[in-house]
Design an enzyme around this catalytic site. Sequence first.
Site, PDB file in Angstrom:
ATOM      1  N   ASN A 144      43.945 -11.179  95.181  1.00 61.26           N
ATOM      2  CA  ASN A 144      44.473 -11.963  94.184  1.00 61.26           C
ATOM      3  C   ASN A 144      45.857 -11.096  93.536  1.00 61.26           C
ATOM      4  O   ASN A 144      46.174 -11.538  92.631  1.00 61.26           O
ATOM      5  CB  ASN A 144      43.557 -11.731  93.160  1.00 61.26           C
ATOM      6  CG  ASN A 144      43.793 -10.845  92.177  1.00 61.26           C
ATOM      7  OD1 ASN A 144      43.651  -9.526  92.720  1.00 61.26           O
ATOM      8  ND2 ASN A 144      42.139 -10.448  91.668  1.00 61.26           N
ATOM      9  N   LEU A 145      46.079 -10.247  94.982  1.00 62.03           N
ATOM     10  CA  LEU A 145      47.390  -9.446  94.282  1.00 62.03           C
ATOM     11  C   LEU A 145      47.417  -8.683  93.133  1.00 62.03           C
ATOM     12  O   LEU A 145      48.288  -8.135  92.139  1.00 62.03           O
ATOM     13  CB  LEU A 145      48.936 -10.127  93.892  1.00 62.03           C
ATOM     14  CG  LEU A 145      48.790 -11.083  95.669  1.00 62.03           C
ATOM     15  CD1 LEU A 145      50.226 -11.695  95.868  1.00 62.03           C
ATOM     16  CD2 LEU A 145      49.360 -10.267  97.017  1.00 62.03           C
ATOM     17  N   TYR A 183      31.043   3.214  88.482  1.00 57.11           N
ATOM     18  CA  TYR A 183      31.584   3.530  89.623  1.00 57.11           C
ATOM     19  C   TYR A 183      31.131   2.978  91.039  1.00 57.11           C
ATOM     20  O   TYR A 183      30.736   2.308  91.517  1.00 57.11           O
ATOM     21  CB  TYR A 183      33.736   3.854  89.527  1.00 57.11           C
ATOM     22  CG  TYR A 183      33.965   3.557  91.020  1.00 57.11           C
ATOM     23  CD1 TYR A 183      34.605   2.931  91.658  1.00 57.11           C
ATOM     24  CD2 TYR A 183      33.462   4.706  92.203  1.00 57.11           C
ATOM     25  CE1 TYR A 183      34.773   2.114  93.233  1.00 57.11           C
ATOM     26  CE2 TYR A 183      34.493   4.800  93.523  1.00 57.11           C
ATOM     27  CZ  TYR A 183      34.639   3.498  93.627  1.00 57.11           C
ATOM     28  OH  TYR A 183      35.183   3.309  95.426  1.00 57.11           O
ATOM     29  N   LYS A 237      29.353   0.958  93.928  1.00 58.75           N
ATOM     30  CA  LYS A 237      29.309   0.156  95.302  1.00 58.75           C
ATOM     31  C   LYS A 237      28.064   0.986  96.292  1.00 58.75           C
ATOM     32  O   LYS A 237      27.397   0.477  96.780  1.00 58.75           O
ATOM     33  CB  LYS A 237      30.248   1.900  95.510  1.00 58.75           C
ATOM     34  CG  LYS A 237      31.253   1.781  95.371  1.00 58.75           C
ATOM     35  CD  LYS A 237      31.779   0.517  96.008  1.00 58.75           C
ATOM     36  CE  LYS A 237      33.469   0.675  96.195  1.00 58.75           C
ATOM     37  NZ  LYS A 237      34.499  -0.129  96.647  1.00 58.75           N
ATOM     38  N   TYR A 247      46.603  -0.499  98.921  1.00 58.41           N
ATOM     39  CA  TYR A 247      46.680   0.336 100.089  1.00 58.41           C
ATOM     40  C   TYR A 247      45.997   0.698 101.117  1.00 58.41           C
ATOM     41  O   TYR A 247      46.077   0.587 102.260  1.00 58.41           O
ATOM     42  CB  TYR A 247      46.695   1.122  98.891  1.00 58.41           C
ATOM     43  CG  TYR A 247      46.118   3.042  99.283  1.00 58.41           C
ATOM     44  CD1 TYR A 247      47.202   3.136 100.581  1.00 58.41           C
ATOM     45  CD2 TYR A 247      45.610   3.747  99.280  1.00 58.41           C
ATOM     46  CE1 TYR A 247      47.401   4.615 100.740  1.00 58.41           C
ATOM     47  CE2 TYR A 247      45.245   4.898  99.703  1.00 58.41           C
ATOM     48  CZ  TYR A 247      46.342   5.303 100.714  1.00 58.41           C
ATOM     49  OH  TYR A 247      46.347   6.644 101.047  1.00 58.41           O
ATOM     50  N   ALA A 285      37.908  -5.579  98.200  1.00 57.59           N
ATOM     51  CA  ALA A 285      39.014  -5.786  96.976  1.00 57.59           C
ATOM     52  C   ALA A 285      37.685  -5.138  95.448  1.00 57.59           C
ATOM     53  O   ALA A 285      36.820  -5.887  95.487  1.00 57.59           O
ATOM     54  CB  ALA A 285      38.438  -7.401  97.016  1.00 57.59           C
ATOM     55  N   SER A 304      31.636   3.870  99.579  1.00 57.81           N
ATOM     56  CA  SER A 304      32.681   5.532  98.534  1.00 57.81           C
ATOM     57  C   SER A 304      31.155   6.733  98.926  1.00 57.81           C
ATOM     58  O   SER A 304      30.215   7.001  98.154  1.00 57.81           O
ATOM     59  CB  SER A 304      32.872   5.205  97.259  1.00 57.81           C
ATOM     60  OG  SER A 304      33.241   6.292  96.543  1.00 57.81           O
ATOM     61  N   ARG A 358      38.726  18.332  84.715  1.00 57.19           N
ATOM     62  CA  ARG A 358      38.858  16.694  84.495  1.00 57.19           C
ATOM     63  C   ARG A 358      36.817  16.685  84.414  1.00 57.19           C
ATOM     64  O   ARG A 358      36.618  17.530  85.287  1.00 57.19           O
ATOM     65  CB  ARG A 358      39.700  16.315  84.719  1.00 57.19           C
ATOM     66  CG  ARG A 358      39.398  15.058  85.044  1.00 57.19           C
ATOM     67  CD  ARG A 358      40.102  13.834  85.728  1.00 57.19           C
ATOM     68  NE  ARG A 358      39.682  14.180  87.035  1.00 57.19           N
ATOM     69  CZ  ARG A 358      40.132  12.869  88.286  1.00 57.19           C
ATOM     70  NH1 ARG A 358      41.479  12.775  88.545  1.00 57.19           N
ATOM     71  NH2 ARG A 358      39.567  13.518  89.513  1.00 57.19           N
ATOM     72  N   THR A 400      45.617  -5.860  92.686  1.00 55.08           N
ATOM     73  CA  THR A 400      46.236  -4.010  92.732  1.00 55.08           C
ATOM     74  C   THR A 400      47.338  -4.407  94.010  1.00 55.08           C
ATOM     75  O   THR A 400      47.959  -3.499  93.683  1.00 55.08           O
ATOM     76  CB  THR A 400      45.239  -3.296  92.221  1.00 55.08           C
ATOM     77  OG1 THR A 400      44.122  -3.417  93.613  1.00 55.08           O
ATOM     78  CG2 THR A 400      44.417  -3.013  91.523  1.00 55.08           C
ATOM     79  N   ILE A 413      37.937 -12.954  93.437  1.00 50.54           N
ATOM     80  CA  ILE A 413      37.042 -12.760  94.660  1.00 50.54           C
ATOM     81  C   ILE A 413      35.834 -13.589  93.268  1.00 50.54           C
ATOM     82  O   ILE A 413      34.650 -14.024  93.907  1.00 50.54           O
ATOM     83  CB  ILE A 413      36.705 -11.370  95.043  1.00 50.54           C
ATOM     84  CG1 ILE A 413      36.736 -10.086  93.047  1.00 50.54           C
ATOM     85  CG2 ILE A 413      37.311 -10.694  95.579  1.00 50.54           C
ATOM     86  CD1 ILE A 413      36.178  -8.956  93.782  1.00 50.54           C
TER      87      ILE A 413
HETATM   88  C1  WQD Z   1      41.457  15.322  93.705  1.00 53.47           C
HETATM   89  C2  WQD Z   1      40.943  16.599  93.387  1.00 53.47           C
HETATM   90  C3  WQD Z   1      41.454  17.053  90.906  1.00 53.47           C
HETATM   91  C4  WQD Z   1      45.034  14.475  90.187  1.00 53.47           C
HETATM   92  C5  WQD Z   1      38.601   9.781  93.042  1.00 53.47           C
HETATM   93  C6  WQD Z   1      37.392   8.819  92.863  1.00 53.47           C
HETATM   94  C7  WQD Z   1      36.085   9.209  93.914  1.00 53.47           C
HETATM   95  C8  WQD Z   1      37.182   8.146  95.134  1.00 53.47           C
HETATM   96  C9  WQD Z   1      38.231   8.875  95.895  1.00 53.47           C
HETATM   97  C10 WQD Z   1      37.033   5.759  95.460  1.00 53.47           C
HETATM   98  C11 WQD Z   1      39.929  16.825  92.424  1.00 53.47           C
HETATM   99  C12 WQD Z   1      42.993  17.117  91.506  1.00 53.47           C
HETATM  100  C13 WQD Z   1      43.864  15.471  90.503  1.00 53.47           C
HETATM  101  C14 WQD Z   1      45.481  15.444  89.045  1.00 53.47           C
HETATM  102  C15 WQD Z   1      44.138  16.848  89.662  1.00 53.47           C
HETATM  103  N1  WQD Z   1      37.466   6.411  95.173  1.00 53.47           N
HETATM  104  N2  WQD Z   1      43.411  16.460  90.792  1.00 53.47           N
HETATM  105  N3  WQD Z   1      45.276  16.083  89.414  1.00 53.47           N
HETATM  106  O1  WQD Z   1      38.673  12.252  91.955  1.00 53.47           O
HETATM  107  O2  WQD Z   1      38.067  13.653  94.180  1.00 53.47           O
HETATM  108  O3  WQD Z   1      37.813  10.909  93.291  1.00 53.47           O
HETATM  109  O4  WQD Z   1      39.152   8.643  94.157  1.00 53.47           O
HETATM  110  O5  WQD Z   1      35.927   5.525  96.108  1.00 53.47           O
HETATM  111  O6  WQD Z   1      35.023   7.523  93.997  1.00 53.47           O
HETATM  112  O7  WQD Z   1      36.249  10.065  91.869  1.00 53.47           O
HETATM  113  O8  WQD Z   1      40.586  12.233  93.331  1.00 53.47           O
HETATM  114  O9  WQD Z   1      42.296  12.049  93.583  1.00 53.47           O
HETATM  115  O10 WQD Z   1      41.300  11.909  91.993  1.00 53.47           O
HETATM  116  O11 WQD Z   1      41.440  13.840  92.163  1.00 53.47           O
HETATM  117  O12 WQD Z   1      44.686  17.882  89.551  1.00 53.47           O
HETATM  118  O13 WQD Z   1      46.196  14.401  88.522  1.00 53.47           O
HETATM  119  O14 WQD Z   1      42.603  16.877  92.872  1.00 53.47           O
HETATM  120  O15 WQD Z   1      40.418  17.509  90.000  1.00 53.47           O
HETATM  121  O16 WQD Z   1      40.120  17.768  92.176  1.00 53.47           O
HETATM  122  P1  WQD Z   1      38.312  12.100  93.297  1.00 53.47           P
HETATM  123  P2  WQD Z   1      41.452  12.273  92.895  1.00 53.47           P
END
Ligand code: WQD
Length: 326
Positions: free
Chosen positions: A32-33, A140, A144, A11, A73, A116, A281, A35, A52
């Site tokens: 590696n396709l 995760y 990083k 993406y 990746a 990140s 969550r 994802t 990788i």
């Molecule tokens: C965003 C907001 C959820 C889904 C994650 C990783 C982080 C980074 C980015 C890579 C929050 C809310 C979400 C849903 C919801 N990754 N939500 N219902 O958790 O901020 O970050 O992605 O580097 O490391 O942790 O992103 O898009 O999951 O959530 O209400 O079905 O949307 O609670 O407030 P997040 P997210």
Amino acid sequence: MKILIVGGAGYIGSHVAREFLDGGHSVTVYDNLSTGTRQNLFAEARFVEGDILDAQSLAKLAREGFDALVHLAAAKAAGESMTDPMKYSTQNLNGTVNIINAAVVGGIGKLVFSSSAAVYGEPKYLPVDEKHPTNPENYYGFTKLEIERILGWYDKLKGLRFAALRYFNAAGYDPAGRISGLERSPANLLPVVMEVAAGMRPELMVFGEDYETKDGTGVRDYVHVSDLARGHVAALDWIGCNNRSLVVNLGSEEGISVKEMLESARRITGKPIPAKIVGRRAGDPAKLVASSSLAHELLGWSARHSDVDSLVRTTWEAYRVNAGGS
Ligand code: WQD
């Protein structure tokens, strides 16, 4: 320049590949396709299918002679990293060590790494700048941060100059509609909202509406993926011109709540997008917003397409065309 993009069919990787191609660079994608998808490959770029974890293939390719390597990746689901740390150790740590070693043996002196905001953990103050303490709350984020530290050593020991880009919440699609691969089984907010709008899942679950935020729902710094892609090119230029490594945030500096994203999506798609409030969550901070002052100052970078409607409009266009929405 001749650029090797590892993870370039994913993406974010595909948007980064597009940006380098638009800048007239020669691009080789290694992926590696797992994802990533063939749909995200461009005719002008060379594609090498590979993993990788295959250190030999990586090293062989790296020896062909590249000016820079961009590494995107990785496994990226923070929740999954807490239940399956082995996957994250293998893919993110072992895989990255293979990539860095290949860069060194191949004589590639510059590397751009997808880091990140997860390296910071629960914010102690807002907006979060690069001086904020790093204390990842999930495995995760730990991988990083560990990779940033390994890169720091390779800079000192091997002269490998790197840019570690601490992405906030990547979202959106190429505004020109040139990227069509949709993420499989997404967990992030905007693709989930889009899947509901496109009829691919019944409803959005809103994780909590009792946070101390403007409307009770979680607030994040969503940064358009094409803005992120521009940041890669700018960061690579900077480390090349300055012969120094760089650790920098890439965020929009704007906080968008779950409800604001949902309302924009309902308006732009014209779909009802059913949503149900459920419990919080685990591990979610109330609010996370970046300071991108360093990126403004050093790279002349700032987000251009990261307002809520641009994020939703560009993502909906990709879903409308490619997921059967209308
Ligand atoms: C965003 C907001 C959820 C889904 C994650 C990783 C982080 C980074 C980015 C890579 C929050 C809310 C979400 C849903 C919801 N990754 N939500 N219902 O958790 O901020 O970050 O992605 O580097 O490391 O942790 O992103 O898009 O999951 O959530 O209400 O079905 O949307 O609670 O407030 P997040 P997210």
